[in-house]
Design a protein around this motif. Structure first.
Motif, PDB file in Angstrom:
ATOM      1  N   GLN A  36     -14.353   3.506  -6.009  1.00  0.00           N
ATOM      2  CA  GLN A  36     -15.604   2.757  -6.048  1.00  0.00           C
ATOM      3  C   GLN A  36     -16.511   3.050  -4.858  1.00  0.00           C
ATOM      4  OE1 GLN A  36     -13.775  -1.385  -7.089  1.00  0.00           O
ATOM      5  NE2 GLN A  36     -15.898  -1.369  -7.821  1.00  0.00           N
ATOM      6  N   SER A  37     -15.965   3.622  -3.822  1.00  0.00           N
ATOM      7  CA  SER A  37     -16.761   3.935  -2.636  1.00  0.00           C
ATOM      8  C   SER A  37     -17.544   5.232  -2.771  1.00  0.00           C
ATOM      9  CB  SER A  37     -15.850   4.014  -1.397  1.00  0.00           C
ATOM     10  OG  SER A  37     -15.227   2.769  -1.140  1.00  0.00           O
ATOM     11  N   ALA A  38     -17.349   5.938  -3.867  1.00  0.00           N
ATOM     12  CA  ALA A  38     -18.059   7.200  -4.074  1.00  0.00           C
ATOM     13  C   ALA A  38     -19.552   6.950  -4.256  1.00  0.00           C
ATOM     14  CB  ALA A  38     -17.502   7.915  -5.303  1.00  0.00           C
ATOM     15  N   PRO A  39     -20.385   7.912  -3.874  1.00  0.00           N
ATOM     16  CA  PRO A  39     -21.825   7.775  -4.127  1.00  0.00           C
ATOM     17  C   PRO A  39     -22.115   7.824  -5.619  1.00  0.00           C
ATOM     18  CG  PRO A  39     -21.339   9.975  -3.334  1.00  0.00           C
ATOM     19  CD  PRO A  39     -20.068   9.193  -3.207  1.00  0.00           C
ATOM     20  N   SER A  40     -23.225   7.246  -6.014  1.00  0.00           N
ATOM     21  CA  SER A  40     -23.644   7.302  -7.414  1.00  0.00           C
ATOM     22  C   SER A  40     -25.167   7.240  -7.477  1.00  0.00           C
ATOM     23  CB  SER A  40     -23.033   6.143  -8.228  1.00  0.00           C
ATOM     24  OG  SER A  40     -23.544   4.899  -7.799  1.00  0.00           O
ATOM     25  N   TRP A  41     -25.703   7.724  -8.577  1.00  0.00           N
ATOM     26  CA  TRP A  41     -27.156   7.768  -8.728  1.00  0.00           C
ATOM     27  C   TRP A  41     -27.734   6.355  -8.756  1.00  0.00           C
ATOM     28  CZ3 TRP A  41     -30.857   7.157 -12.939  1.00  0.00           C
ATOM     29  CH2 TRP A  41     -32.098   7.723 -12.653  1.00  0.00           C
ATOM     30  N   ASN A  43     -27.222   3.985  -7.023  1.00  0.00           N
ATOM     31  CA  ASN A  43     -26.134   3.014  -6.879  1.00  0.00           C
ATOM     32  C   ASN A  43     -25.837   2.317  -8.215  1.00  0.00           C
ATOM     33  OD1 ASN A  43     -24.099   1.698  -5.393  1.00  0.00           O
ATOM     34  ND2 ASN A  43     -25.393  -0.079  -5.014  1.00  0.00           N
ATOM     35  N   GLN A  45     -23.528   3.211 -10.321  1.00  0.00           N
ATOM     36  CA  GLN A  45     -22.088   3.185 -10.580  1.00  0.00           C
ATOM     37  C   GLN A  45     -21.834   3.256 -12.094  1.00  0.00           C
ATOM     38  OE1 GLN A  45     -20.340   0.015  -7.797  1.00  0.00           O
ATOM     39  NE2 GLN A  45     -22.568  -0.262  -7.587  1.00  0.00           N
ATOM     40  N   ASP A 112     -21.414  10.838 -11.732  1.00  0.00           N
ATOM     41  CA  ASP A 112     -20.845   9.631 -11.133  1.00  0.00           C
ATOM     42  C   ASP A 112     -19.337   9.573 -11.344  1.00  0.00           C
ATOM     43  OD1 ASP A 112     -23.357   8.906 -10.311  1.00  0.00           O
ATOM     44  OD2 ASP A 112     -23.385   6.967 -11.334  1.00  0.00           O
ATOM     45  N   LEU A 115     -17.503  12.194  -9.059  1.00  0.00           N
ATOM     46  CA  LEU A 115     -17.394  11.770  -7.664  1.00  0.00           C
ATOM     47  C   LEU A 115     -16.340  10.672  -7.492  1.00  0.00           C
ATOM     48  CD1 LEU A 115     -21.209  11.694  -6.866  1.00  0.00           C
ATOM     49  CD2 LEU A 115     -19.547  13.292  -5.902  1.00  0.00           C
ATOM     50  N   ALA A 116     -16.338   9.703  -8.411  1.00  0.00           N
ATOM     51  CA  ALA A 116     -15.368   8.611  -8.322  1.00  0.00           C
ATOM     52  C   ALA A 116     -13.947   9.118  -8.540  1.00  0.00           C
ATOM     53  CB  ALA A 116     -15.704   7.527  -9.343  1.00  0.00           C
ATOM     54  N   ASN A 119     -12.671  10.887  -5.452  1.00  0.00           N
ATOM     55  CA  ASN A 119     -12.274   9.920  -4.421  1.00  0.00           C
ATOM     56  C   ASN A 119     -10.904   9.329  -4.728  1.00  0.00           C
ATOM     57  OD1 ASN A 119     -14.614  10.187  -2.885  1.00  0.00           O
ATOM     58  ND2 ASN A 119     -14.938   7.985  -2.734  1.00  0.00           N
TER      59      ASN A 119
END
Length: 243
Positions: A36-41, A43, A45, A112, A115-116, A119
């Motif tokens: 959940q700490s990954a970046p996302s467009w 935010n 998520q 998204d 990236l998640a 992580n």
């Protein structure tokens, strides 16, 4: 190199896990929170994660994905592209989800999710667990969606096996950096680098048939791999304008 980079460069896929070894809830919680700490467009998520621990349900997903090790891992995480929450937010504030038919939604969710998932993978491996990503979650995509109870505007993108390793796989060499990293502009003359990599990767590619990288890529993309994805996405509310 610092410990984080060293951990990332030690990554290898693990496809054999110790039977009946579970991941403590507090460790799984750390893995999910790291994801959940990954970046996302914006935010946004734009993903959800479904953890499957039940043995019978993992076995069913192993059948859907045609990956037997899904049944043996401690927990199988399914990363889902998710715009259902956007629909809820739009309804709450009486707005129109105007971009719902745009293909860009698929890119947003896929980035998204990627990236998640990375992580989660890195966090799990830092805790001593083995992992392997499962693109086969899209092989029987409609069945998987029904099995997981996915609502409209969601779709499964990738799975992640996590468990206690029961094998010691080697770290596979990657493409030469010069074949993937370019400064200022793209450099298309990379075939000699790919041909050199063919020779490097063959000793590590027994599972793939002991063939080179270029042959494997050519074979893989020579024919459709998964079918029914376009129809499924239309059913879920995506690609409404596509023919």
């Amino acid at each position: 190199m610092n410990p984080v980079i060293l951990q990332m460069m030690k990554h290898r896929s693990i496809r054999s896990y110790k039977a009946d070894e579970t991941i403590p809830d507090e460790k799984l919680d750390q893995i999910i929170r790291a994801a959940q700490s990954a970046p996302s467009w914006i935010n946004g998520q734009h993903y959800s994660i479904i953890g499957v621990k039940d043995k019978a349900r993992k076995q069913k997903l192993a059948e859907y994905t045609k990956n037997p090790y899904v049944a043996d891992c401690s927990v199988f995480l399914v990363f889902v592209g998710d715009f259902y929450r956007v629909e809820l937010a739009s309804e709450k504030h009486q707005k129109h989800f105007t971009t719902r038919s745009e293909e860009d939604l698929l890119l947003i969710a896929s980035v998204d999710v990627g990236l998640a998932c990375q992580n989660a993978l890195t966090a799990a491996e830092s805790l001593g667990y083995g992992t392997v990503c499962i693109g086969g979650i899209r092989r029987n995509i409609s069945d998987v969606a029904d099995f997981l109870g996915l609502p409209e505007m969601t779709f499964p993108i990738v799975g992640l096996c996590i468990g206690v390793p029961d094998q010691d796989s080697p770290v596979k060499p990657r493409l030469p950096k010069e074949a993937v990293y370019f400064e200022e502009v793209y450099q298309p003359d990379t075939l000699p680098l790919l041909e050199a990599y063919d020779k490097t990767i063959i000793p590590f590619s027994k599972r793939e048939g002991s063939i080179g990288f270029t042959e494997r890529m050519a074979n893989f993309y020579d024919k459709p791999y998964y079918s029914g994805i376009t129809e499924f996405l239309k059913k879920q509310g995506f690609l409404k304008g596509s023919k």
